[in-house]
Motif scaffolding. Sequence first.
Motif, short mmCIF file in Angstrom:
data_model
loop_
_atom_site.label_atom_id
_atom_site.label_comp_id
_atom_site.label_asym_id
_atom_site.label_seq_id
_atom_site.Cartn_x
_atom_site.Cartn_y
_atom_site.Cartn_z
N ALA A 400 2.86 0.04 0.98
CA ALA A 400 1.66 -0.51 1.62
C ALA A 400 0.58 -0.81 0.58
CB ALA A 400 1.13 0.48 2.66
N ALA A 401 0.40 0.10 -0.38
CA ALA A 401 -0.56 -0.14 -1.45
C ALA A 401 -0.17 -1.34 -2.29
CB ALA A 401 -0.68 1.11 -2.33
N SER A 402 1.13 -1.48 -2.54
CA SER A 402 1.62 -2.63 -3.30
C SER A 402 1.36 -3.94 -2.54
CB SER A 402 3.12 -2.50 -3.58
OG SER A 402 3.37 -1.40 -4.43
N ALA A 403 1.56 -3.90 -1.23
CA ALA A 403 1.30 -5.09 -0.42
C ALA A 403 -0.17 -5.48 -0.48
CB ALA A 403 1.74 -4.85 1.02
N TYR A 404 -1.04 -4.49 -0.45
CA TYR A 404 -2.48 -4.76 -0.56
C TYR A 404 -2.79 -5.45 -1.89
CZ TYR A 404 -7.20 -3.75 -2.18
OH TYR A 404 -8.44 -3.86 -2.74
N LEU A 405 -2.28 -4.88 -2.99
CA LEU A 405 -2.55 -5.45 -4.30
C LEU A 405 -1.92 -6.83 -4.46
CD1 LEU A 405 -1.99 -2.25 -6.49
CD2 LEU A 405 -4.17 -3.34 -5.95
N TYR A 406 -0.69 -6.98 -3.96
CA TYR A 406 0.03 -8.25 -4.08
C TYR A 406 -0.66 -9.35 -3.29
CZ TYR A 406 4.14 -11.34 -4.27
OH TYR A 406 4.99 -12.39 -4.48
N LYS A 407 -1.04 -9.04 -2.06
CA LYS A 407 -1.67 -10.05 -1.20
C LYS A 407 -3.07 -10.43 -1.67
CE LYS A 407 0.79 -8.95 3.10
NZ LYS A 407 0.65 -8.48 4.51
N THR A 408 -3.73 -9.53 -2.38
CA THR A 408 -5.08 -9.82 -2.87
C THR A 408 -5.07 -10.25 -4.34
OG1 THR A 408 -5.39 -7.46 -3.32
CG2 THR A 408 -6.23 -8.29 -1.22
N ASN A 409 -3.86 -10.61 -4.84
CA ASN A 409 -3.70 -11.16 -6.19
C ASN A 409 -4.18 -10.19 -7.29
OD1 ASN A 409 -2.76 -13.92 -5.39
ND2 ASN A 409 -4.77 -13.95 -4.40
N LYS A 410 -3.87 -8.91 -7.10
CA LYS A 410 -4.19 -7.92 -8.11
C LYS A 410 -2.89 -7.40 -8.72
CE LYS A 410 -8.39 -6.55 -5.65
NZ LYS A 410 -9.08 -5.49 -4.86
N PHE A 411 -2.98 -6.70 -9.83
CA PHE A 411 -1.81 -6.19 -10.53
C PHE A 411 -1.14 -5.11 -9.69
CE2 PHE A 411 0.33 -3.49 -13.69
CZ PHE A 411 1.12 -4.45 -14.32
N HIS A 412 -0.01 -5.45 -9.07
CA HIS A 412 0.62 -4.56 -8.09
C HIS A 412 1.65 -3.61 -8.66
CE1 HIS A 412 4.56 -6.65 -7.92
NE2 HIS A 412 3.84 -7.73 -8.22
N TRP A 413 2.05 -3.80 -9.92
CA TRP A 413 3.16 -3.01 -10.45
C TRP A 413 2.82 -1.52 -10.61
CZ3 TRP A 413 7.74 -4.94 -9.98
CH2 TRP A 413 7.91 -6.33 -10.01
N ILE A 414 1.52 -1.18 -10.64
CA ILE A 414 1.16 0.24 -10.75
C ILE A 414 1.60 1.03 -9.52
CG2 ILE A 414 -0.80 -0.11 -12.31
CD1 ILE A 414 -2.62 0.24 -9.84
N THR A 415 1.76 0.35 -8.40
CA THR A 415 2.28 1.02 -7.19
C THR A 415 3.70 0.58 -6.86
OG1 THR A 415 1.18 -0.69 -5.87
CG2 THR A 415 0.02 1.40 -6.13
N THR A 416 4.07 -0.64 -7.25
CA THR A 416 5.40 -1.14 -6.92
C THR A 416 6.49 -0.38 -7.67
OG1 THR A 416 4.50 -3.34 -6.48
CG2 THR A 416 6.87 -3.19 -6.88
N ILE A 417 6.28 -0.11 -8.95
CA ILE A 417 7.30 0.62 -9.73
C ILE A 417 7.55 2.02 -9.15
CG2 ILE A 417 7.82 1.66 -11.97
CD1 ILE A 417 6.53 -0.79 -13.28
N PRO A 418 6.51 2.83 -8.90
CA PRO A 418 6.80 4.12 -8.25
C PRO A 418 7.36 3.99 -6.84
CG PRO A 418 4.43 3.80 -8.50
CD PRO A 418 5.10 2.74 -9.31
N ALA A 419 7.00 2.90 -6.12
CA ALA A 419 7.55 2.68 -4.78
C ALA A 419 9.05 2.44 -4.86
CB ALA A 419 6.86 1.50 -4.11
N VAL A 420 9.48 1.62 -5.82
CA VAL A 420 10.90 1.35 -6.02
C VAL A 420 11.64 2.65 -6.36
CG1 VAL A 420 12.57 0.21 -7.55
CG2 VAL A 420 10.59 -1.06 -6.70
N PHE A 421 11.05 3.43 -7.27
CA PHE A 421 11.70 4.67 -7.68
C PHE A 421 11.84 5.65 -6.52
CE2 PHE A 421 11.45 9.04 -9.31
CZ PHE A 421 12.55 9.04 -10.17
N MET A 422 10.75 5.85 -5.77
CA MET A 422 10.79 6.82 -4.68
C MET A 422 11.70 6.35 -3.54
SD MET A 422 9.24 9.39 -5.74
CE MET A 422 9.49 10.30 -4.21
N THR A 423 11.81 5.04 -3.36
CA THR A 423 12.75 4.52 -2.35
C THR A 423 14.19 4.87 -2.74
OG1 THR A 423 11.24 2.71 -1.80
CG2 THR A 423 13.55 2.46 -1.16
#
Length: 467
Positions: A400-423
């Motif tokens: 959800a945090a990654s979606a917020y950053l991605y949709k608002t054109n911010k650097f999303h990898w700070i949450t996407t990488i841990p999201a991928v790992f935890m998934t």
Amino acid sequence: MIWFFFCVGLLILAYFTYGKIVEKIFVINPDRKTPAMQMADGVDYVKMSNPKVFLIQLLNIAGLGPIFGPIMGALYGPVAMLWIVFGCIFAGAVHDYFSGMLSVRANGASVPTVVGEWLGTWAKHFMNIFALVLLLLVGVVFVLGPAKLLSGLTSLDVSLWVFIIFAYYILATLVSIDKIIGRFYPFFGALLLFMSAGLTIGLIVSGKEFYSVGLDLFTNYDPKGLPIWPLLFVTISCGAISGFHATQSPLMARCIQDEKSGRMIFYGAMILEGIIGLIWCTLGLSFYESPELLGAAIAAGSPSGVVHEISIALLGSVGGIIAVLGVVILPITSGDTAFRSARLIIADFFKLSQKEIIKRLMIAVPLFALGIFVSTQDFNIIWRYFGWANQTTAAIMLWAASAYLYKTNKFHWITTIPAVFMTAVVATYLANAKIGFGLEINVSTAIGVVVSFACLVAFLKIPRNKA
């Protein structure tokens, strides 16, 4: 002990460096009015000072996880400390910051509403059910754990302590947040810090070191041969990353005075919890002479027995009892807010005002009745389901945090990488564990990687907002 202080130093350094990077990417607005300023109701939306909110947040999120989890994680060896440090810096503290600040931006909304806003209605409905199940499990786990510790200190039976703790939970869930939680938790926080510092000093004075000189950081020392992947990342939950925190952060999102305090309250509280986790992991690695002896102590008296034994041995009878009470406070101060969060999630779903006591009772009575029933079930089974549900919630919140950053054109990898790992962690665990499908670890890992990659591909197809 040098390794312990090095790890603590990394966590503290991360607060002043990576924490600022996370804050900068989020982009705070110090002049924006917070929910406590706009929606004060004298019950849940109550403005409090930053030190008070910080200590309450710490106690809300620091249940049995940063103690029991690291003790059991110590069975794997020093690699457990590595996960606490890097998991806390790059996953747990980031998770807590976004779960808190996105709630601030959503008028103090609970985690299902925050998830639904950025991942869609289906995610909101799923999270409503999932978060309630998690909070119910947390509330029950955080009744049974302290009840066993208190029973060991007194002559009272565990069942009586369960009744007493549930009675307190009901009271704390119903009254205004500043009446009990806001008034007493700062004192409890001071007791927690005293306990942590006292045990650290006691360990230094004792001269105890790790099991043996020259332990390899990446060797699995578990006496039963249980695999590090994915078990370590589920066993050590609250000490590194915990989805339970996403249900707690909105409580304080309704009480903070301005957005610039978010890094201290959300990111900082998780860093301090990581330090507590390091203390107990180090105690587990150092107090017993081998992983086998630690495993035997856990088997004989559960992690609560280990806590009692270490505290009394290092601090004496009086200091040890105070330390155990500090440990008891952690789950109790998280259990009551777990039920409080559950009440607010249900209230948000049905759009029920919580200003009137009768409407709070309408939700709380059946909620606690269900909790009391669940508390009569096998604790070990409850704990296993709690562990998986906890980390799954963390993965969803990170997406959800990654979606917020991605949709608002911010650097999303700070949450996407841990999201991928935890998934990958939770999918592998579910495929491999007995409470899941019981598949071979290699097959389970392949499933975890595929599921995680599929989530990433689906995520990257989300349309971005136009700049």
